[in-house]
Design an enzyme around this catalytic site. Structure first.
Site, mmCIF file in Angstrom:
data_model
loop_
_atom_site.group_PDB
_atom_site.id
_atom_site.type_symbol
_atom_site.label_atom_id
_atom_site.label_comp_id
_atom_site.label_asym_id
_atom_site.label_seq_id
_atom_site.Cartn_x
_atom_site.Cartn_y
_atom_site.Cartn_z
ATOM 1 N N ASN A 33 -21.731 20.145 28.539
ATOM 2 C CA ASN A 33 -20.863 19.056 28.127
ATOM 3 C C ASN A 33 -19.458 19.329 28.654
ATOM 4 O O ASN A 33 -19.030 20.482 28.748
ATOM 5 C CB ASN A 33 -20.823 18.923 26.595
ATOM 6 C CG ASN A 33 -20.254 17.584 26.150
ATOM 7 O OD1 ASN A 33 -20.944 16.560 26.213
ATOM 8 N ND2 ASN A 33 -19.013 17.570 25.709
ATOM 9 N N LYS A 76 -21.223 8.063 29.513
ATOM 10 C CA LYS A 76 -20.882 6.643 29.490
ATOM 11 C C LYS A 76 -21.125 6.021 30.855
ATOM 12 O O LYS A 76 -20.820 6.606 31.889
ATOM 13 C CB LYS A 76 -19.424 6.465 29.086
ATOM 14 C CG LYS A 76 -19.007 5.029 28.872
ATOM 15 C CD LYS A 76 -17.563 4.950 28.405
ATOM 16 C CE LYS A 76 -17.136 3.493 28.203
ATOM 17 N NZ LYS A 76 -15.712 3.401 27.768
ATOM 18 N N SER A 129 -34.694 3.312 25.419
ATOM 19 C CA SER A 129 -34.490 2.479 24.237
ATOM 20 C C SER A 129 -35.122 3.128 23.015
ATOM 21 O O SER A 129 -36.188 3.729 23.095
ATOM 22 C CB SER A 129 -35.088 1.092 24.439
ATOM 23 O OG SER A 129 -34.878 0.307 23.276
ATOM 24 N N LYS A 183 -34.395 -2.507 31.516
ATOM 25 C CA LYS A 183 -33.698 -2.146 30.271
ATOM 26 C C LYS A 183 -32.638 -3.185 29.928
ATOM 27 O O LYS A 183 -32.440 -3.517 28.753
ATOM 28 C CB LYS A 183 -33.053 -0.762 30.430
ATOM 29 C CG LYS A 183 -32.208 -0.311 29.224
ATOM 30 C CD LYS A 183 -33.006 -0.321 27.922
ATOM 31 C CE LYS A 183 -32.342 0.493 26.819
ATOM 32 N NZ LYS A 183 -30.997 0.094 26.464
ATOM 33 N N HIS A 186 -34.456 -6.057 28.454
ATOM 34 C CA HIS A 186 -34.854 -5.619 27.111
ATOM 35 C C HIS A 186 -33.703 -5.840 26.137
ATOM 36 O O HIS A 186 -33.883 -6.380 25.043
ATOM 37 C CB HIS A 186 -35.254 -4.140 27.138
ATOM 38 C CG HIS A 186 -35.332 -3.482 25.787
ATOM 39 N ND1 HIS A 186 -34.207 -3.123 25.067
ATOM 40 C CD2 HIS A 186 -36.391 -3.110 25.028
ATOM 41 C CE1 HIS A 186 -34.573 -2.578 23.925
ATOM 42 N NE2 HIS A 186 -35.897 -2.558 23.872
ATOM 43 N N ASN A 187 -32.512 -5.432 26.529
ATOM 44 C CA ASN A 187 -31.357 -5.575 25.639
ATOM 45 C C ASN A 187 -30.982 -7.040 25.437
ATOM 46 O O ASN A 187 -30.522 -7.427 24.360
ATOM 47 C CB ASN A 187 -30.172 -4.790 26.183
ATOM 48 C CG ASN A 187 -30.309 -3.301 25.951
ATOM 49 O OD1 ASN A 187 -31.418 -2.792 25.759
ATOM 50 N ND2 ASN A 187 -29.214 -2.582 25.976
ATOM 51 N N GLU A 190 -33.257 -8.238 22.938
ATOM 52 C CA GLU A 190 -32.792 -7.655 21.670
ATOM 53 C C GLU A 190 -31.657 -8.492 21.073
ATOM 54 O O GLU A 190 -31.642 -8.766 19.861
ATOM 55 C CB GLU A 190 -32.328 -6.225 21.929
ATOM 56 C CG GLU A 190 -31.753 -5.487 20.743
ATOM 57 C CD GLU A 190 -31.218 -4.121 21.149
ATOM 58 O OE1 GLU A 190 -30.069 -3.808 20.766
ATOM 59 O OE2 GLU A 190 -31.929 -3.387 21.863
ATOM 60 N N ARG A 289 -21.954 -13.809 19.208
ATOM 61 C CA ARG A 289 -21.149 -12.599 18.979
ATOM 62 C C ARG A 289 -19.697 -12.838 19.368
ATOM 63 O O ARG A 289 -18.772 -12.360 18.693
ATOM 64 C CB ARG A 289 -21.727 -11.423 19.766
ATOM 65 C CG ARG A 289 -23.093 -10.981 19.287
ATOM 66 C CD ARG A 289 -23.443 -9.594 19.781
ATOM 67 N NE ARG A 289 -24.837 -9.266 19.519
ATOM 68 C CZ ARG A 289 -25.352 -8.050 19.645
ATOM 69 N NH1 ARG A 289 -24.589 -7.044 20.045
ATOM 70 N NH2 ARG A 289 -26.633 -7.831 19.402
ATOM 71 N N HIS A 453 -23.768 -35.350 47.960
ATOM 72 C CA HIS A 453 -24.608 -34.150 47.953
ATOM 73 C C HIS A 453 -26.066 -34.440 48.315
ATOM 74 O O HIS A 453 -26.839 -33.502 48.491
ATOM 75 C CB HIS A 453 -24.547 -33.477 46.575
ATOM 76 C CG HIS A 453 -23.221 -32.847 46.282
ATOM 77 N ND1 HIS A 453 -22.710 -31.805 47.017
ATOM 78 C CD2 HIS A 453 -22.288 -33.137 45.336
ATOM 79 C CE1 HIS A 453 -21.532 -31.462 46.530
ATOM 80 N NE2 HIS A 453 -21.251 -32.254 45.514
#
Length: 498
Positions: A33, A76, A129, A183, A186-187, A190, A289, A453
């Site tokens: 670390n 991160k 996950s 992933k 997936h989120n 979620e 959110r 168009h």
């Protein structure tokens, strides 16, 4: 000197738990670390008595690993991942494997693969996950990169992943950034799941006035059904039981109604827009959110903007069952959108995704694990080219049988003034998908009117333009377009002219 089988860089909770998971399954580990105090704390507590070797420099960490080195980075997402990779590169040998287990953007993962593999290093971008508990006891793992690299890691990953009735919750996802793309989606699913559950809670709590004990009973009962049995419903039932020791109130009622986000939901929406895939339930969840974050503004608005009473006057038991059906139908639509996005990305980015296998590895370990994922697995196994989950026989019939209840919940929500953006987005998705004609013929007429168009007709091939302001005659210009002209309408949709 004895060397360790596996290395972990980054000892936040997820890194610690994955390290302990690897060690428990028979693979000696080395850890490092950036701040030595964190390493000391880990070694003095959770790592005591285990086959863990601490390193206090990146050089010592690399030297402590057997070759080819297998190094999991748990820092991160973004610049910190690049910084660690740049520290490692001068110290590694050809064939060593770097695994990024954070929530990295799939485009960053693809770039890192292109940068590392020409130098002889192997790189895996792996979605993980399951949160803290999953990392320790068995997550769902979504590794992407070169298949040979995955095959080398497979004995370890298979042991540390969650185990379900048909195997470990890990599979090779695909090349490049495929693992992190899956992933990300997936989120996004979620986000949709959590918002749908929140809207059901809002109706049960505010329209019906259920208290925390009654809410616990409803969600616990729902979790025992084949349709809604899932990790998120399970923890929702648990949440309503928890009493805040400071106020003696249900803790959920003391929590500020402003939800945070780390970006993966937003990335999913952006990724869908780039591919032209409709994911309104997930978009609604992200927007919900964002709206929740305007807490002070909403408090002031509530003082001057009025609406209906919000209290349901009908039979409570009937309405609870209707909300359950609306939740399940909306959930099916959310997963249908996610799988459609994965299918499109598989073709656009050459991932060659196996949607049945992806559904299988989501059955355990991950946040969206749910009983009905087994049905999704079977739907795509029976028809790998299924264009939309709504067309699978079982899901089609489920919605057809329950859509009246679903529509009643939406109607009552509007009458009561209770917002249900994800429920609404899901029903709109279903109603739009099931119609053979939508009003965008008018949209195309407008686009041709103000920007020339062009448009296509339903009765003959070609691309047409009308001089809409002509008084005495309508002029149609048509020709057999060249290949680049044939793409004009689709291109114009992406970049309208004004």
């Amino acid at each position: 000197m004895t060397q360790q089988s596996f290395g972990v860089i980054g000892l936040a909770v997820m890194g610690e738990n994955l390290a302990l998971n690897v060690e428990r399954n028979g693979f000696p580990i080395a850890v490092y670390n950036r701040t030595p105090e964190k390493t000391d704390a880990f070694m003095a507590t959770r790592a005591q008595g285990k086959n863990v070797k601490a390193a206090y420099s990146i050089e010592d960490f690399v030297n402590s690993l057997e070759r080819p080195r297998k190094i999991l980075i748990m820092v991160k997402a973004g610049a910190p991942v690049d910084a660690v990779i740049n520290q490692l590169k001068p110290l590694l040998d050809e064939g060593d494997i770097i695994i990024d287990g954070g929530n990295s953007l799939y485009e960053d993962t693809a770039r890192r693969t292109r940068e590392l593999e020409p130098d002889g290093f192997r790189f895996i971008g792996m979605g993980v996950s399951g949160g803290e508990e999953g990392a320790l006891n068995g997550p769902s793992l979504m590794p992407g990169g070169t298949k040979s690299s995955y095959e080398y890691l497979e004995p370890i990953l298979t042991k540390i992943a969650a185990q379900v009735d048909d195997g470990a919750c890990v599979t090779y996802i695909g090349p490049g950034g495929a693992g992190h793309y899956v992933k990300m989606v997936h989120n996004g699913i979620e986000y949709g799941d959590m918002q749908l559950i929140a809207e059901a809670y809002d109706l049960l709590s505010n329209a019906l006035g259920l208290n925390h004990e009654q809410l616990h009973e409803v969600f616990a009962e729902w979790n025992n059904t084949d349709e809604l049995n899932s990790y998120l419903i399970e923890i929702t039932a648990d949440i309503f039981k928890y009493i805040d020791p400071e106020t003696n109130l249900a803790l959920v009622d003391v929590i500020m109604d402003a939800a945070g986000q780390k970006g993966t939901g937003r990335w999913t929406v952006q990724g869908a827009l780039e591919l032209g895939i409709c994911i309104p339930t997930m978009t609604a969840a992200v927007n919900a959110r964002i709206m929740s974050s305007f807490k002070k503004e909403r408090v002031e608005a509530a003082k001057i903007l009025t609406g209906p009473s919000g209290k349901y006057e009908g039979d409570a038991k009937t309405f609870i069952n209707q909300i359950r059906d609306a939740l399940y139908c909306s959930k099916i639509c959310s997963y249908a959108q996610g799988m459609a996005l994965l299918s499109s990305a598989s073709q656009a980015y050459h991932y060659d995704l196996n949607l049945s296998e992806i559904s299988r590895i989501w059955k355990g370990g991950c946040i969206i694990r749910a009983g009905f994922l087994n049905k999704i697995k079977h739907a795509f196994k029976e028809n790998p080219t299924l264009p939309n989950l709504l067309l699978a026989p079982e899901f089609k019939q489920t919605i057809l049988d329950r859509q009246d209840a679903w529509r009643e919940v939406l109607a009552q929500s509007a009458k009561l003034g209770i917002p249900v953006p994800a429920f609404s987005a899901s029903l709109d998705y279903f109603d739009s998908y099931r119609r053979d004609r939508l009003p965008q013929n008018l949209t195309q007429a407008q686009r041709d009117y103000f920007g020339a168009h062009t448009y296509e007709r339903v009765d003959k091939p070609g691309f047409f333009h009308t001089e809409w302001t002509a008084v005495d005659e309508v002029t149609l210009q048509t020709s057999t377009p060249e290949p680049q002209q044939a793409q004009e309408p689709a291109e114009a949709i992406r970049t309208p002219r004004s």
